[in-house]
Design a protein around this motif. Structure first.
Motif, PDB file in Angstrom:
ATOM      1  N   PRO A  99       1.993   0.054  -4.210  1.00 16.44           N
ATOM      2  CA  PRO A  99       3.580  -0.246  -4.309  1.00 16.44           C
ATOM      3  C   PRO A  99       4.242   0.789  -3.285  1.00 16.44           C
ATOM      4  CG  PRO A  99       2.642   0.064  -6.568  1.00 16.44           C
ATOM      5  CD  PRO A  99       1.652   0.639  -5.716  1.00 16.44           C
ATOM      6  N   GLN A 100       5.045  -0.201  -2.523  1.00 12.23           N
ATOM      7  CA  GLN A 100       5.416   0.608  -1.611  1.00 12.23           C
ATOM      8  C   GLN A 100       7.026   0.659  -1.602  1.00 12.23           C
ATOM      9  OE1 GLN A 100       4.188   1.838   1.204  1.00 12.23           O
ATOM     10  NE2 GLN A 100       2.188   0.784   1.130  1.00 12.23           N
ATOM     11  N   GLY A 101       7.747  -0.124  -2.332  1.00 14.75           N
ATOM     12  CA  GLY A 101       9.236  -0.219  -2.635  1.00 14.75           C
ATOM     13  C   GLY A 101       9.739   1.057  -3.200  1.00 14.75           C
ATOM     14  N   SER A 102       8.746   1.769  -3.999  1.00 13.35           N
ATOM     15  CA  SER A 102       9.554   2.845  -4.755  1.00 13.35           C
ATOM     16  C   SER A 102       8.864   4.174  -4.014  1.00 13.35           C
ATOM     17  CB  SER A 102       8.735   2.883  -6.237  1.00 13.35           C
ATOM     18  OG  SER A 102       7.433   2.813  -6.154  1.00 13.35           O
ATOM     19  N   SER A 103       8.507   4.296  -2.995  1.00 13.84           N
ATOM     20  CA  SER A 103       8.017   5.374  -2.275  1.00 13.84           C
ATOM     21  C   SER A 103       9.172   6.236  -2.120  1.00 13.84           C
ATOM     22  CB  SER A 103       7.138   5.035  -0.972  1.00 13.84           C
ATOM     23  OG  SER A 103       6.964   6.193  -0.171  1.00 13.84           O
ATOM     24  N   ARG A 159       7.204   2.169   5.102  1.00  9.49           N
ATOM     25  CA  ARG A 159       6.824   3.023   6.139  1.00  9.49           C
ATOM     26  C   ARG A 159       7.856   4.215   6.186  1.00  9.49           C
ATOM     27  NH1 ARG A 159       7.356  -0.492  10.533  1.00  9.49           N
ATOM     28  NH2 ARG A 159       5.357  -0.519  11.083  1.00  9.49           N
ATOM     29  N   THR A 160       7.419   5.344   6.457  1.00  9.26           N
ATOM     30  CA  THR A 160       8.132   6.442   6.785  1.00  9.26           C
ATOM     31  C   THR A 160       8.678   6.550   7.931  1.00  9.26           C
ATOM     32  OG1 THR A 160       6.182   7.964   7.319  1.00  9.26           O
ATOM     33  CG2 THR A 160       6.610   7.575   4.670  1.00  9.26           C
ATOM     34  N   THR A 166       5.178   7.905  15.058  1.00  8.12           N
ATOM     35  CA  THR A 166       4.042   8.120  15.484  1.00  8.12           C
ATOM     36  C   THR A 166       3.398   6.633  16.282  1.00  8.12           C
ATOM     37  OG1 THR A 166       3.494   9.792  14.088  1.00  8.12           O
ATOM     38  CG2 THR A 166       1.511   8.407  15.204  1.00  8.12           C
ATOM     39  N   GLU A 167       3.849   5.492  15.675  1.00 13.86           N
ATOM     40  CA  GLU A 167       3.456   4.071  16.054  1.00 13.86           C
ATOM     41  C   GLU A 167       4.199   3.832  17.122  1.00 13.86           C
ATOM     42  OE1 GLU A 167       3.791   1.394  12.602  1.00 13.86           O
ATOM     43  OE2 GLU A 167       2.478   2.983  11.299  1.00 13.86           O
TER      44      GLU A 167
END
Length: 227
Positions: A99-103, A159-160, A166-167
């Motif tokens: 899960p990404q939304g709660s990161s 994404r942080t 970095t990308e």
């Protein structure tokens, strides 16, 4: 007479000797319990923890036996069912990902996507009100969203700021150092409890303007052509 009397006496004596001694049950039980309560009989008994663990494992074994009895094929069927469930869980994890939304470190908030222009407008509004921390956050989001809109970054939820820097640094190597610095500033004010100031925001706004005009370095191209 004497013989008959002697015989009678012998019978009476013999009959009296044949009567069994009947000990009352309650005193006998109490005597046995008192004897068995002596420490010498309990030196090898399990302690409270061991007894609790034994009861627990007995319960687990009972649950497993009940499940195995209910499952088609007995224990083998239960093992096969467990493997199928594990395989389904692994397939879902591979297909959907974590899960990404709660990161807690996600760059963008979960209130719906906004364009780079919207993030820039929000940043300018915060700066006009001297809310530099919020201005820095929105300007960093504007930078990353602009790179996504230009296809220099693939849109990816969760994404942080560090990952984005970095990308983006690979496509814009001439700005890689400043991108990493901008990401650190974002993390400091967002998660590190620090307060941003006007110089930090102005430097981030200048980077945003330069990145908007910079040309990416294509794979295989010379790094000296970076903008």
């Amino acid at each position: 007479m004497s013989g008959a009397g002697g015989t009678t006496a012998e019978r009476q004596a013999t009959g009296a000797g044949d009567i069994p001694v009947d000990t009352p049950r309650v005193p006998a039980r109490e005597a046995a319990e008192s004897e068995l309560s002596k420490p010498m009989y309990h030196e090898n008994d399990p302690n409270i923890l061991q007894r609790g663990l034994n009861h627990f494992w007995d319960w687990v074994a009972g649950v497993f036996d009940a499940a195995a009895g209910a499952a088609p094929g007995g224990p083998a069927g239960l093992a096969l069912l467990a493997l199928v469930l594990i395989g389904l869980a692994a397939a879902l994890w591979w297909r959907l990902g974590t899960p990404q939304g709660s990161s807690p470190d996600a760059l963008f908030e979960s209130d719906g996507p906004r364009s780079a222009a919207q993030h820039r407008a929000a940043a300018d509004a915060h700066a006009a009100a001297l809310r530099w921390t919020e201005a820095v956050q929105e300007r960093m989001r504007a930078i990353v969203r602009s790179l996504e809109e230009r296809a220099l970054l693939d849109p990816r939820p969760g994404r942080t700021a560090d990952e984005a820097a970095t990308e983006a640094g690979r496509a814009l190597p001439g700005h890689a150092t400043r991108l990493r610095s901008a990401a650190r500033n974002f993390d400091d004010v967002t998660y590190g409890g620090r307060t941003a100031g006007q110089p930090t925001y102005l430097a981030l706004r200048a980077l945003d303007t330069e990145l908007d005009e910079a040309k990416p370095v294509l794979p295989g191209a010379s790094r000296g052509a970076a903008g």
